[in-house]
Design a protein around this motif. Structure first.
Motif, PDB file in Angstrom:
ATOM      1  N   ARG A 191       1.168  -1.833   0.158  1.00 45.12           N
ATOM      2  CA  ARG A 191      -0.111  -0.012   0.480  1.00 45.12           C
ATOM      3  C   ARG A 191       1.252   1.718   0.127  1.00 45.12           C
ATOM      4  O   ARG A 191       0.109   1.884  -0.597  1.00 45.12           O
ATOM      5  CB  ARG A 191      -0.640   0.289   1.151  1.00 45.12           C
ATOM      6  CG  ARG A 191      -2.190  -0.740   1.080  1.00 45.12           C
ATOM      7  CD  ARG A 191      -3.510   0.043   0.287  1.00 45.12           C
ATOM      8  NE  ARG A 191      -4.340  -0.591   0.255  1.00 45.12           N
ATOM      9  CZ  ARG A 191      -5.664  -0.239  -0.531  1.00 45.12           C
ATOM     10  NH1 ARG A 191      -5.174   0.732  -0.715  1.00 45.12           N
ATOM     11  NH2 ARG A 191      -6.124  -0.477  -0.267  1.00 45.12           N
ATOM     12  N   ALA A 192       1.956   1.304   0.856  1.00 42.53           N
ATOM     13  CA  ALA A 192       2.796   2.502   0.942  1.00 42.53           C
ATOM     14  C   ALA A 192       3.582   2.628  -0.228  1.00 42.53           C
ATOM     15  O   ALA A 192       3.675   3.755  -0.775  1.00 42.53           O
ATOM     16  CB  ALA A 192       4.210   1.825   1.715  1.00 42.53           C
ATOM     17  N   MET A 193       3.454   2.310  -2.155  1.00 38.06           N
ATOM     18  CA  MET A 193       3.965   2.232  -3.066  1.00 38.06           C
ATOM     19  C   MET A 193       2.701   3.682  -3.671  1.00 38.06           C
ATOM     20  O   MET A 193       3.270   4.336  -4.308  1.00 38.06           O
ATOM     21  CB  MET A 193       3.356   1.337  -3.867  1.00 38.06           C
ATOM     22  CG  MET A 193       4.561   0.159  -3.588  1.00 38.06           C
ATOM     23  SD  MET A 193       6.562   1.021  -3.812  1.00 38.06           S
ATOM     24  CE  MET A 193       6.594   0.376  -1.390  1.00 38.06           C
ATOM     25  N   ALA A 194       1.762   3.857  -2.590  1.00 37.69           N
ATOM     26  CA  ALA A 194       0.848   5.054  -2.735  1.00 37.69           C
ATOM     27  C   ALA A 194       1.261   6.802  -2.987  1.00 37.69           C
ATOM     28  O   ALA A 194       1.133   7.588  -3.391  1.00 37.69           O
ATOM     29  CB  ALA A 194       0.017   4.985  -2.538  1.00 37.69           C
ATOM     30  N   GLY A 195       2.766   6.260  -2.666  1.00 33.52           N
ATOM     31  CA  GLY A 195       3.353   7.839  -1.736  1.00 33.52           C
ATOM     32  C   GLY A 195       4.249   7.683  -3.318  1.00 33.52           C
ATOM     33  O   GLY A 195       4.646   7.089  -4.386  1.00 33.52           O
ATOM     34  N   PRO A 196       4.857   9.361  -3.851  1.00 34.79           N
ATOM     35  CA  PRO A 196       5.872   9.522  -4.656  1.00 34.79           C
ATOM     36  C   PRO A 196       6.941   8.594  -4.421  1.00 34.79           C
ATOM     37  O   PRO A 196       7.474   8.216  -3.217  1.00 34.79           O
ATOM     38  CB  PRO A 196       6.051  10.913  -4.540  1.00 34.79           C
ATOM     39  CG  PRO A 196       4.949  11.351  -3.279  1.00 34.79           C
ATOM     40  CD  PRO A 196       4.491  10.698  -2.202  1.00 34.79           C
ATOM     41  N   SER A 197       7.665   8.429  -5.397  1.00 33.80           N
ATOM     42  CA  SER A 197       8.728   8.105  -5.423  1.00 33.80           C
ATOM     43  C   SER A 197      10.074   8.060  -3.847  1.00 33.80           C
ATOM     44  O   SER A 197      10.360   7.333  -3.686  1.00 33.80           O
ATOM     45  CB  SER A 197       9.910   7.758  -7.043  1.00 33.80           C
ATOM     46  OG  SER A 197       8.966   7.121  -7.624  1.00 33.80           O
ATOM     47  N   PRO A 198      10.421   9.787  -4.283  1.00 33.45           N
ATOM     48  CA  PRO A 198      11.557   9.834  -3.416  1.00 33.45           C
ATOM     49  C   PRO A 198      11.061   9.319  -1.706  1.00 33.45           C
ATOM     50  O   PRO A 198      11.640   9.029  -1.051  1.00 33.45           O
ATOM     51  CB  PRO A 198      11.271  11.174  -3.247  1.00 33.45           C
ATOM     52  CG  PRO A 198      10.755  11.388  -5.107  1.00 33.45           C
ATOM     53  CD  PRO A 198      10.081  10.678  -5.132  1.00 33.45           C
ATOM     54  N   VAL A 199       9.680   9.395  -1.932  1.00 27.70           N
ATOM     55  CA  VAL A 199       9.080   8.593  -0.604  1.00 27.70           C
ATOM     56  C   VAL A 199       9.413   7.383  -0.140  1.00 27.70           C
ATOM     57  O   VAL A 199      10.193   7.208   0.251  1.00 27.70           O
ATOM     58  CB  VAL A 199       8.068   8.473  -0.060  1.00 27.70           C
ATOM     59  CG1 VAL A 199       6.967   8.925   1.057  1.00 27.70           C
ATOM     60  CG2 VAL A 199       7.475  10.522   0.441  1.00 27.70           C
ATOM     61  N   SER A 200       9.091   6.668  -1.084  1.00 30.19           N
ATOM     62  CA  SER A 200       9.575   5.142  -1.561  1.00 30.19           C
ATOM     63  C   SER A 200      10.713   4.779  -1.010  1.00 30.19           C
ATOM     64  O   SER A 200      10.959   4.008   0.198  1.00 30.19           O
ATOM     65  CB  SER A 200       8.631   4.512  -2.628  1.00 30.19           C
ATOM     66  OG  SER A 200       7.490   4.647  -2.741  1.00 30.19           O
ATOM     67  N   ALA A 201      11.843   6.019  -1.776  1.00 32.05           N
ATOM     68  CA  ALA A 201      13.031   5.674  -1.541  1.00 32.05           C
ATOM     69  C   ALA A 201      13.442   5.544  -0.705  1.00 32.05           C
ATOM     70  O   ALA A 201      14.385   4.882  -0.108  1.00 32.05           O
ATOM     71  CB  ALA A 201      13.937   7.079  -2.348  1.00 32.05           C
TER      72      ALA A 201
END
Lengths: 454, 493, 536
Positions: free
Chosen positions: C161-171
Motif C-alpha cells: 500500500r505504501a507504494m501510493a506515495g511519490p517515488s522519493p518517499v518510497s526511496a
C-alpha cells in the motif's frame, strides 16, 4: 414558675398592633386605611426587634408552656419577617378595599397563632394556637369573595376542620395515656404507655400539624388555595403557617421522643416530597406549580423533623431550611404578585422586560432546586447530613432523587423567561421590591450562612 | 493573589453591563488574558516543589466546620492554567460573535470563576458549590446559545449531572460525618482519612457515581453526546476541556486520598470501569457520522484512561514508581485532553459556522479551500490519537507504562487491553481525515472557507501548548511529580 | 530524560552511528533527487521530520524516546503516502499503512509497561535483565512491533500500500527509515531476544520465511514498484534473520548495503514513472536503454539485489547466512535464489530492446543515482574486510563456502531467468498472499460491525434506559396529576359565579370532591397508624 410577660414581648407587640389596627380602622375613612398597614408593619418591626434582642439571651420557659429557645427565636423572626413581606405584598392588592383593615389584622392574628404554635411545649396551648393560626386564614382565603376564592376557603376550612378535630382527639388521647399535656411530662408518660394508643394518638396529633405544614395527608387544600385565594394570601398560607407547624413538629418530636417518630415521619416525608414533585410536573398555572413545589419542600423539611433527637444536625437543619424556604417561597410568590400573570407561557420575555424581577425569579427557582449559594442549598446540605447521621440513608437518597426530578418543573418556568418578550407589562413596584429583597436575602443567607447559623 | 485569580472574572462580569457595546468582547478577552497571566505568575511562584501554596482559610459555616479554604499545588496548578488558557481561547474565538455578546461574556466569565474556584477549593462544601454552579452555568450556555434540540439536551445535561452532584453531596456528607471531629476541610480529611470498612465503600460508591457521571464513565455518559452536539463551540470546548476534568480531578483530590482504604479495595472496579470506558468510548466513536458526537465519545475514551491509571495506583502491592507514573500520566492526560479536545471542538465550531452541519459525509477535501484549517484539524486529530511530540502521547504513555508496570496480573491485563484504545482512536481519526479533510470534494466543501484570524488566534496557542508538552514534557511533569508521589503515598496508607 | 525519575535520553554508539550516517547519505541523495521534481514545502517538511524521527529512533537509549521517534515516523509515512491527498485511494493506502504499523506498535507500548514491571527501568540496556515472565512479555512486544514496522510476515501488506506515495518517499521509506527501523530495533535488542531463549529462534524463522515467501511474491509482481516493495520485505527478512541469529555485524552490513541499493532502484523507478508515466513492467520495456546513465545505475542496483558477486548484497548476505545452520540456511539460500530471480526479472524487463527515443533527465536527478550506484557496488567491501565488526565492536564471521554457493546460485538464477524469460506468477503471490483481504475480514470488518452494534446499543439500551426512567417519572406524574389532583376551575364554571354562591357552597360537598379528600386523608392516616405500630 416564670410569669414575666416581657418574655413574650414580640408576641405582645404583634397583638397590640393588631388591636390598635382594628380599633383605628373603625374610625378611619376608607382612603386612609393605609395607616392601619403602617401600624401593623410597625408592630411587626417592633416584634422583630424584640425577637432579635430575645435571641441574644439565655433560653427560658415562660408560663410553663412557652419555650423561649433557638427554635422559638427562629420561628419568631421568620414568621414576623415573612408576615411583614406579606403585608407589603397585600398592600398593593387590597388598597382602598372596604375591609382593608380587617385584612391586615387577620394576617397579624394568624401570624401570632403561628408563632405560639412553634413556641409552645404544651398540647393544650398547641391546640389553641392551631385554632388562632387557622381561623383567620380561612377567612383570608375567601377574602376576595369570588368563586375560586370561596371554594378555596371552603376546602381549606373543611380540611382544617376534619384534621383539627382529629388533632383534638389525639391530644385527648395522648394527655390521657401520658398523664399530662406538657411535653416533659409526656416524655415520661408515653415511654411506658401502650404502643397502640401512643401510635394512634401521635398520628391523630400529626394530622393537624401536617395540615398546617401542607404535607401528606393534609396537603389537599394547598393547590386549591394557592390558586383560588388572592395571590398575597396564597403567599401567606403557603409560607407562614408552615413555619410554625414545622417548629411545632420538631419540638414535639425532640421533646417527647415517641418510639415510632422517625419511621413515621420518614414515611410521611418521602410520600410528601414524591407526591408534591410528581403532581407539579404537569402544571401550567404557576400558582398551582408553586403550591405543589411547597408540598415537596415540606417533604424535605420533614426529613430533619423525622431525625429530631437523633442527631445534632436536625435542629439547625429544620431551622435553617424553614427560614430559607420562607424567603425563597415569598420571593417566588412576590414575582407572581408583581407580574400578575398566572400562566407559565405568560412569563415569556420577563427577563428582557424587567431584568431585576426576572433575575429574582431565577434566583428563587434555582434556590428551590438547592443550587448554591442560595439559602436552600445550605438547608439541603444540613437536611442530607441529618438524614445520613440519623442512619436514614434511604431517605437521603429519596430526597436526592426528588431534588433532581424537581429540576424539571422549575426549569419549565425558567426557560420561558429567556424567550422573546411578549406583551410588556410593567410589574407592580412594591411586590417587585419584595421579590428582589427576597432573592438577595436568599443569596445572603446562603453565602453568609456561617453568621446566620451561629 | 489566589482570590484575585478566582474572582477577577466574576468582578469583570459584574462590571460588564456598564461597558459600552463594542468594548464588551475586548474587555472579556482582556480579563481572560490577565487572569491567565496571573495564573502563570502563580505557577512560577509555586515552582516545582510539593505542598500547597497561596493558601487562604476563612471561616464560612463554622457550625459544620466548612470554610473558604483555597490553595494550589501540583494538581491544581496545571488545571488552573488549563482553565485560564481555554477560557482565554474561547474569548478570542468568540470575538466575532454577534448574538447577545454581553450576556455570553458575562456567563463565560462567571463560569471561569466557578471553574477556577473548583480547582483551587480545599473544602468539600466549597468544591461542591462550584461543582453545582458549573452545571447551572453550562445549562444556560447550552439553552441560550445552542442549536438543534438545545432545550432538550440542556435539560438532560442539567438533570443528569445534577443528580450526579447530589449523589456526590451525599458522599461528601458521608465523609463529613465519618471524620472526627466532623469537618468538610479537605486538608484535615486527607491528613486523617475517615471511614474504614463498609461505610467507606458506600461513601466511595456515592462519590464515585457522582464524579463518574461528571467525568463521564460508561454507563453514565449518555448526557455527554447530546450536550456537546447542541452546545455552541465555545461551550463544548469548556464543557469538554474544563468541566469533565472536575470529575477526574475529584478522584485524585478527594476519593483517593480521603478514602485510601476503600480505593485500594475497589481498585479493580476502577480498572475495569476505566477499561470499558476506553474501549467502549472508542468503538462507539468509530461508528459516528456526526463529527461533534464523535469527538464527544472520544472524550469518554480519554477519560477512561485516567480512571484506569488511578485504579492501578490503588494496587498498593505494585511498584511505587510505576504507580507514580500512572498518576502523573492521569494528571497529564487531564491537561492534554483539555487542550486537544478544546481545540477539536472549536474546529467543529468552525465547520458548523461555515456549513451549518457536523455530518462527516457531506464534507470532503476541505484541505483544498482551507489548507490551514486542514492542518489544524490534522494536528488536533493526531494529538488526540496520541502521536508523540504532542501532549496526548506523554499522558497515555505514562498511563500505559504505569498501569501495566504496576506489575500485578489485573493491572497488566487491563492495561494491555486498554492499549487497544489508541489503535481504535487512530482508526477513527483517520476516518475523519479521510472523509472530511482529504479526498475528493464533498457536497458542502465549497462553503468551508479558511479559518479567520480570531479562530486562528484561539486555536494555535492550544495546539502549540500541546506541542510544547509533547516535546518538553518536563515543564509540566516536574510540577505534577511531587503531587503524584504524595497521592501514591496517601493511597498506600 | 523525558519523564522525571526515568533515566534515558539520546546516545550514539557504533550501531547508531552507522545508521545515522546511512540515513544522512540516503536522505541527501533522495532530497537532491527530489529537487529535480517540483515538490512543495509540505513535502520537504514531512521528509525532514520523517528523517529526524528515524534519527531519534536509532539514537534513543530508552523506550520513551524510541517510541516517540518510532510513532512519529509512522505518522509521517502516513502523510507522505497520502501526499497526493485528493485521490481517495491514496489516502486509503495511507490509512492502511498507518493503522497496520500502529497495530504493531501497540506491542512497544505494552513492552514499555512490562519493562517497568520487570526491570523497573525504561532503558534499552536494562531490558535483557528483566525478571522472568516480564522479560518474555517485553520481548514479545518488541518483536511484534519490529515485525510490523519492517513489514515482515504477517504484516507485509502495508508496504504494498505504501507504494501510493511519490517515488522519493518510497526511496527513503524502504531504505534507511521506517522499514529499517524494525530491523534496527531487533539488532539493537538482540541480547533481550537471546535472553528469552525463544524470541531469537522465532525472529530468525520469521525473517527467513519472510525472505522466502515475499521473494516469491516479488517474483510474481508485474509492477516495478510493487516488485521492489516485496523485495524490500524479503531483504529486510535477511536482516531480521541476522538479528535472530545474533549476527549484528551481518545484519547491519546488509541494512546499509540494502539502503543504498533500494533507494537507488526506487529513484530510478521514479524517473521512469515521471518520464514514461508507468511503472508496469510490461510497459517499461527498454526503459533502461533510453537513458543510459539511469539504465546503468538501475542495472548495478538490480545486480546487487540479485546477490551477484562481487556486489554489495552478495557479501553482506553471506555474512548473515554464515551464522545460520540447517533449516535456516536452506531457507536462506532458497530465498537468495528467489531474490536473484526477481532482480533478474526486473532487469530483463527494462533492458529488453524496444523502440522509443532517448529522454533527458536533469542533472540534479541523476547525480544522486550515481552516488547510490557506487554504494550499491562497493558496500560489500567492508563486509569482506571485516570492517563492520570493528565499527560495531562485535564479532564478525563469514563462510567462504556459503559465499561461493550463494554467488554461484545467484549467477545461475539470473542466467536461467534470462533464458526462460517467463517466471511463474501464481495468484496468491501477485496478491501478496491476500493478506490485506484477510486483515480486512478478520480484524477491520468485525471491529466496524462491533462499533456500529455498540453505537446502536448505546443509543437504544444505555440511553434508552435513561429515557425509560424519565418516561416512567412522567407517567407517574401524569397519574398523580389525574388521580390526586382534582381541579377547581371546571367545577367553578359549572357552579356559576352569581350571588347563588351560598347555595353552591352547600351543594359543593356533595360533588364528591371534599369527600374524596376526606377519604384519602383517612386512608393515609390509617396507614400511618400502621407504620407507627410496626416501627414502634
Amino acid at each position: 414558675m416564670n410569669e414575666n410577660p416581657a418574655d413574650l414581648a414580640p408576641e405582645l407587640c404583634v397583638l397590640i398592633a393588631a388591636v390598635l389596627g382594628l380599633a383605628g380602622g373603625l374610625f378611619l375613612p376608607r382612603r386612609r386605611q393605609w395607616q392601619v398597614a403602617v401600624v401593623c408593619a410597625a408592630g411587626l418591626v417592633a416584634g422583630l426587634a424584640a425577637a432579635g434582642v430575645a435571641a441574644t439571651r439565655a433560653d427560658l420557659m415562660a408560663f410553663d408552656a412557652f419555650a423561649v429557645d433557638p427554635v422559638t427565636h427562629v420561628t419568631r423572626i421568620t414568621v414576623l419577617g415573612s408576615t411583614l413581606a406579606v403585608v407589603a405584598l397585600a398592600r398593593g392588592q387590597v388598597r382602598d378595599h372596604p375591609r382593608e383593615t380587617e385584612h391586615y389584622v387577620l394576617i397579624l392574628l394568624s401570624a401570632l397563632g403561628t408563632v405560639v404554635l412553634g413556641a409552645t411545649s404544651d398540647l393544650l396551648v398547641l391546640v389553641a394556637a392551631y385554632l388562632l393560626a387557622s381561623i383567620p386564614a380561612y377567612a383570608l382565603a375567601g377574602f376576595g369573595k369570588d368563586a375560586p376564592g370561596t371554594e378555596a376557603a371552603l376546602k381549606y376550612y373543611l380540611m382544617g376542620a376534619l384534621l383539627g378535630v382529629l388533632m383534638l382527639a389525639g391530644v385527648t388521647l395522648l394527655s390521657g395515656i401520658g398523664r399530662g399535656t406538657a411535653y416533659p411530662v409526656l416524655r415520661v408518660g408515653l415511654a411506658d404507655a401502650p404502643q397502640a394508643a401512643v401510635a394512634a394518638g401521635v398520628v391523630a396529633l400529626l394530622a393537624g400539624l401536617l395540615f398546617k405544614a401542607g404535607a401528606v395527608p393534609g396537603h389537599f387544600w394547598v393547590p386549591d388555595v394557592a390558586e383560588g385565594a388572592p395571590p398575597a394570601i396564597a403567599a401567606y398560607v403557603t409560607t407562614v403557617p408552615k413555619i410554625g407547624a414545622f417548629a411545632a413538629l420538631y419540638r414535639f418530636g425532640a421533646e417527647t421522643l415517641p418510639d415510632a417518630w422517625p419511621a413515621l415521619l420518614a414515611v410521611v416525608a418521602a410520600a410528601t416530597m414524591t407526591l408534591g414533585n410528581l403532581a407539579a410536573f404537569g402544571q401550567d398555572n404557576v400558582r398551582r406549580l408553586l403550591a405543589y413545589s411547597t408540598v415537596s419542600q415540606a417533604g424535605y423539611l420533614l426529613v430533619p423533623v423525622a431525625m429530631a433527637g437523633r442527631t445534632d444536625l436536625a435542629q439547625p437543619a429544620v431551622l435553617y431550611y424553614v427560614a430559607a424556604y420562607a424567603v425563597t417561597n415569598l420571593g417566588a410568590f412576590a414575582v407572581v404578585v408583581a407580574t400578575g400573570r398566572d400562566d407559565l407561557a405568560e412569563y415569556a420575555g420577563l427577563l428582557r422586560g424587567s431584568p431585576l424581577v426576572g433575575l429574582s425569579l431565577v434566583v428563587c427557582l434555582l434556590g428551590f432546586i438547592g443550587t448554591p449559594p442560595t439559602a436552600v442549598f445550605v438547608g439541603k446540605v444540613l437536611m442530607f447530613g441529618a438524614a445520613l447521621d440519623g442512619h436514614y440513608a434511604w431517605l437521603a437518597v429519596v430526597a436526592a432523587v426528588n431534588t433532581a426530578a424537581s429540576v424539571f418543573y422549575y426549569l419549565r418556568w425558567i426557560v420561558p423567561l429567556f424567550r422573546r418578550p411578549s406583551v410588556p407589562s410593567p410589574p407592580a413596584r412594591g411586590a417587585s421590591a419584595v421579590a428582589v429583597t427576597a432573592a438577595l436575602c436568599s443569596l445572603a443567607l446562603g453565602i453568609g450562612s456561617g453568621i446566620a447559623l451561629s | 493573589m489566589l482570590a484575585l485569580v478566582i474572582f477577577l472574572p466574576l468582578a469583570v462580569a459584574c462590571a460588564l453591563p456598564a461597558v459600552p457595546g463594542r468594548a464588551v468582547a475586548w474587555t472579556w478577552i482582556g480579563a481572560a488574558v490577565l487572569d491567565l497571566a496571573l495564573v502563570a505568575a502563580m505557577w512560577v511562584g509555586h515552582g516545582t516543589g510539593g505542598g500547597v501554596s497561596f493558601e487562604t482559610n476563612v471561616r464560612w459555616i463554622p457550625s459544620v466546620r466548612a470554610g473558604y479554604h483555597v490553595g494550589v499545588d501540583g494538581l491544581s496548578l496545571p488545571l488552573l492554567a488549563l482553565t485560564a488558557v481555554l477560557f482565554a481561547a474561547c474569548a478570542v474565538y468568540s470575538l466575532r460573535r454577534t448574538h447577545r455578546v454581553r450576556a455570553f461574556a458575562i456567563l463565560f466569565l462567571f463560569l471561569e470563576t466557578v471553574c477556577l474556584g473548583l480547582f483551587a477549593a480545599l473544602d468539600l462544601l466549597l468544591f461542591f458549590v462550584f461543582f453545582d454552579l458549573s452545571i447551572v452555568g453550562m445549562y444556560f450556555v447550552i439553552l441560550l446559545w445552542g442549536h438543534g434540540d438545545r432545550s432538550r439536551s440542556a435539560l438532560k445535561f442539567f438533570l443528569y449531572t445534577f443528580l450526579g452532584s447530589l449523589v456526590l453531596l451525599l458522599g461528601f456528607i458521608g465523609l463529613y460525618l465519618g471524620a472526627d471531629p466532623n469537618t468538610f476541610d479537605m486538608v484535615e480529611l486527607t491528613r486523617t482519612p475517615p471511614l474504614h470498612g463498609g461505610l467507606g465503600g458506600l461513601t466511595l460508591l456515592a462519590i464515585g457515581i457522582g464524579l463518574g457521571i461528571k467525568t463521564p464513565v460508561v454507563p453514565f455518559h449518555t448526557w455527554l453526546p447530546p450536550a456537546h452536539t447542541d452546545a455552541p463551540a465555545a461551550g463544548s470546548a469548556i464543557l469538554a476541556g474544563v468541566m469533565l476534568k472536575m470529575g477526574t480531578y475529584g478522584f485524585v483530590r478527594i476519593a483517593m486520598p480521603m478514602l485510601p482504604d476503600a480505593w485500594r479495595r475497589y481498585a479493580l472496579v476502577m480498572l475495569i470501569v476505566g477499561l470499558v470506558s476506553v474501549l467502549y468510548g472508542a468503538l462507539v466513536a468509530l461508528a459516528q457520522d456526526n463529527v461533534k458526537r464523535l469527538v464527544a465519545y472520544t472524550s469518554v475514551n480519554h477519560m477512561g484512561y485516567i480512571l484506569l491509571a488511578l485504579g492501578a495506583a490503588g494496587y498498593a502491592s505494585g511498584d511505587a514508581g510505576a504507580r507514580r507514573l500512572a498518576v502523573t500520566g492521569a494528571v497529564t492526560q487531564m491537561v492534554s485532553h483539555g487542550l486537544v479536545t478544546g481545540a477539536l471542538f472549536l474546529l467543529c465550531g468552525v465547520l458548523d459556522d461555515r456549513a451549518g452541519t457536523y455530518d462527516l459525509g457531506r464534507f470532503g477535501g476541505i484541505a483544498h479551500n482551507a489548507p490551514v484549517l486542514a492542518w489544524l484539524i490534522g494536528i488536533a486529530a493526531f494529538a488526540s490519537l496520541g502521536l508523540p511530540g504532542l501532549s496526548g502521547f506523554i499522558a497515555e504513555f505514562q498511563i500505559f507504562a504505569g498501569t501495566i508496570g504496576t506489575g500485578t496480573a489485573a493491572t497488566a491485563v487491563t492495561g494491555a487491553l486498554a492499549v487497544l484504545g489508541i489503535l481504535i482512536t487512530a482508526a477513527l481519526f483517520l476516518r475523519v481525515l479521510h472523509r472530511a479533510v482529504l479526498g475528493p470534494p464533498g457536497e458542502l466543501t465549497a462553503r468551508v472557507s479558511e479559518v479567520r484570524r480570531p479562530e486562528l488566534a484561539a486555536l494555535v496557542p492550544l495546539l502549540a501548548l500541546s506541542l510544547l508538552i509533547g516535546v518538553v514534557p518536563r515543564v509540566l511533569l516536574d510540577t505534577i511529580e511531587p503531587l503524584s508521589a504524595a497521592v501514591v503515598a496517601l493511597v498506600g496508607r | 530524560m523525558m519523564l522525571p525519575g526515568w533515566p534515558g535520553g539520546l546516545a550514539v554508539d557504533g550501531l547508531s552511528a552507522v545508521l545515522l550516517a546511512t540515513l544522512a547519505v540516503v536522505l541527501v541523495a533522495v532530497l537532491v533527487h527530489a529537487a529535480g521534481e517540483k515538490f512543495g514545502a509540505r513535502f520537504y517538511v514531512l521528509m525532514l521530520v520523517f528523517a529526524a524521527a528515524m534519527a531519534v529512533t536509532v539514537t534513543a537509549a530508552d523506550l520513551v524516546l524510541l517510541l516517540m521517534g518510532w510513532e512519529v515516523m509512522g505518522a509521517m509515512s502516513y502523510a507522505l503516502i497520502g501526499y497526493l491527498w485528493p485521490d481517495a485511494e491514496r489516502v486509503r493506502s495511507a490509512d492502511v499503512a498507518f493503522l497496520t504499523t500502529r497495530a504493531a506498535d501497540l506491542g512497544l507500548y505494552m513492552a514499555a509497561g512490562f519493562a517497568v514491571a520487570g526491570a523497573h527501568s525504561l532503558r534499552l540496556d536494562d531490558l535483557a535483565a528483566a525478571e522472568a515472565p516480564w522479560r518474555d512479555l517485553v520481548a514479545a512486544g518488541v518483536v511484534v512491533s519490529a515485525l510490523g514496522k519492517s513489514a515482515q510476515l504477517p504484516f507485509s501488506f502495508w508496504l504494498s500500500r505504501a507504494m501510493a506515495g511519490p517515488s522519493p518517499v518510497s526511496a527513503l521509506l524502504h531504505s534507511a527509515t521506517m522499514v529499517a527501523a524494525g530491523a534496527y530495533l531487533l539488532l539493537r535488542l538482540h541480547p533481550l531476544l537471546a535472553a528469552t531463549g525463544w524470541a531469537d529462534t522465532l525472529v530468525s524463522w520469521v525473517g527467513a520465511l519472510t525472505a522466502l515467501v515475499l521473494g516469491a511474491v516479488a517474483l510474481a509482481q508485474r509492477d516495478l514498484k510493487q516488485l521492489l516493495a516485496a523485495s524490500t520485505c524479503a531483504q529486510i527478512g535477511f536482516m531480521v534473520l541476522a538479528a535472530g541469529l545474533g549476527s549484528v555485524a551481518g545484519g547491519t552490513a546488509h541494512l546499509v548495503a540494502h539502503a543504498a541499493v533500494k533507494s537507488l532502484l526506487f529513484l530510478c523507478a521514479g524517473v521512469w514513472l515521471s518520464v514514461l508515466g508507468t511503472q508496469r513492467l510490461g510497459e517499461l520495456r527498454g526503459a533502461a536503454r533510453r537513458h543510459r546513465p539511469v539504465g546503468a545505475a538501475f542495472g548495478a542496483g538490480a545486480l546487487a539485489l540479485a546477490g551477484v558477486p562481487p556486489l554489495s548484497l552478495w557479501a553482506t548476505k553471506d555474512e548473515v547466512l554464515a551464522d545460520a545452520g540447517g533449516g535456516l540456511l536452506a531457507v536462506g539460500l532458497a530465498a537468495s535464489v528467489l531474490s536473484a530471480a526477481y532482480a533478474a526479472k526486473a532487469l530483463l524487463a527494462v533492458f529488453r530492446p524496444a523502440e522509443g527515443g532517448a529522454f533527458r533527465v536533469p542533472l540534479l536527478e541523476s547525480v544522486p543515482l550515481a552516488v547510490l550506484a557506487l554504494g550499491a557496488v562497493v558496500l560489500g567491501i567492508p563486509a569482506l574486510a571485516g570492517a563492520w565488526g570493528r565499527v560495531l565492536g562485535v564479532p564478525e564471521k563469514s563462510d567462504v563456502r556459503v559465499a561461493a554457493l550463494s554467488g554461484v546460485l545467484a549467477v545461475v538464477t539470473v542466467a536461467a531467468v534470462a533464458g526462460v524469460r517467463r517466471v511463474p506468477e501464481p495468484a496468491w503471490a501477485v496478491n501478496w498472499l491476500w493478506s490485506e483481504r484477510v486483515a480486512l475480514a478478520v480484524a477491520v470488518r468485525p471491529v466496524f460491525a462491533l462499533a456500529r452494534a455498540l453505537a446502536r446499543f448505546d443509543d437504544q439500551v444505555v440511553d434508552g434506559a435513561v429515557r425509560g426512567i424519565v418516561r416512567g417519572g412522567r407517567w407517574a406524574a401524569g397519574l398523580t396529576g389525574r388521580r390526586v389532583e382534582l381541579r377547581v376551575d371546571g367545577l367553578v364554571d359549572a357552579v356559576g359565579r352569581s350571588a347563588r354562591w351560598l347555595a353552591a357552597l352547600a351543594r359543593r360537598p356533595q360533588t364528591g370532591q371534599v369527600h374524596m379528600y376526606y377519604a384519602q386523608a383517612a386512608v393515609v392516616l390509617a396507614v400511618l397508624v400502621l407504620v407507627a405500630l410496626l416501627a414502634g
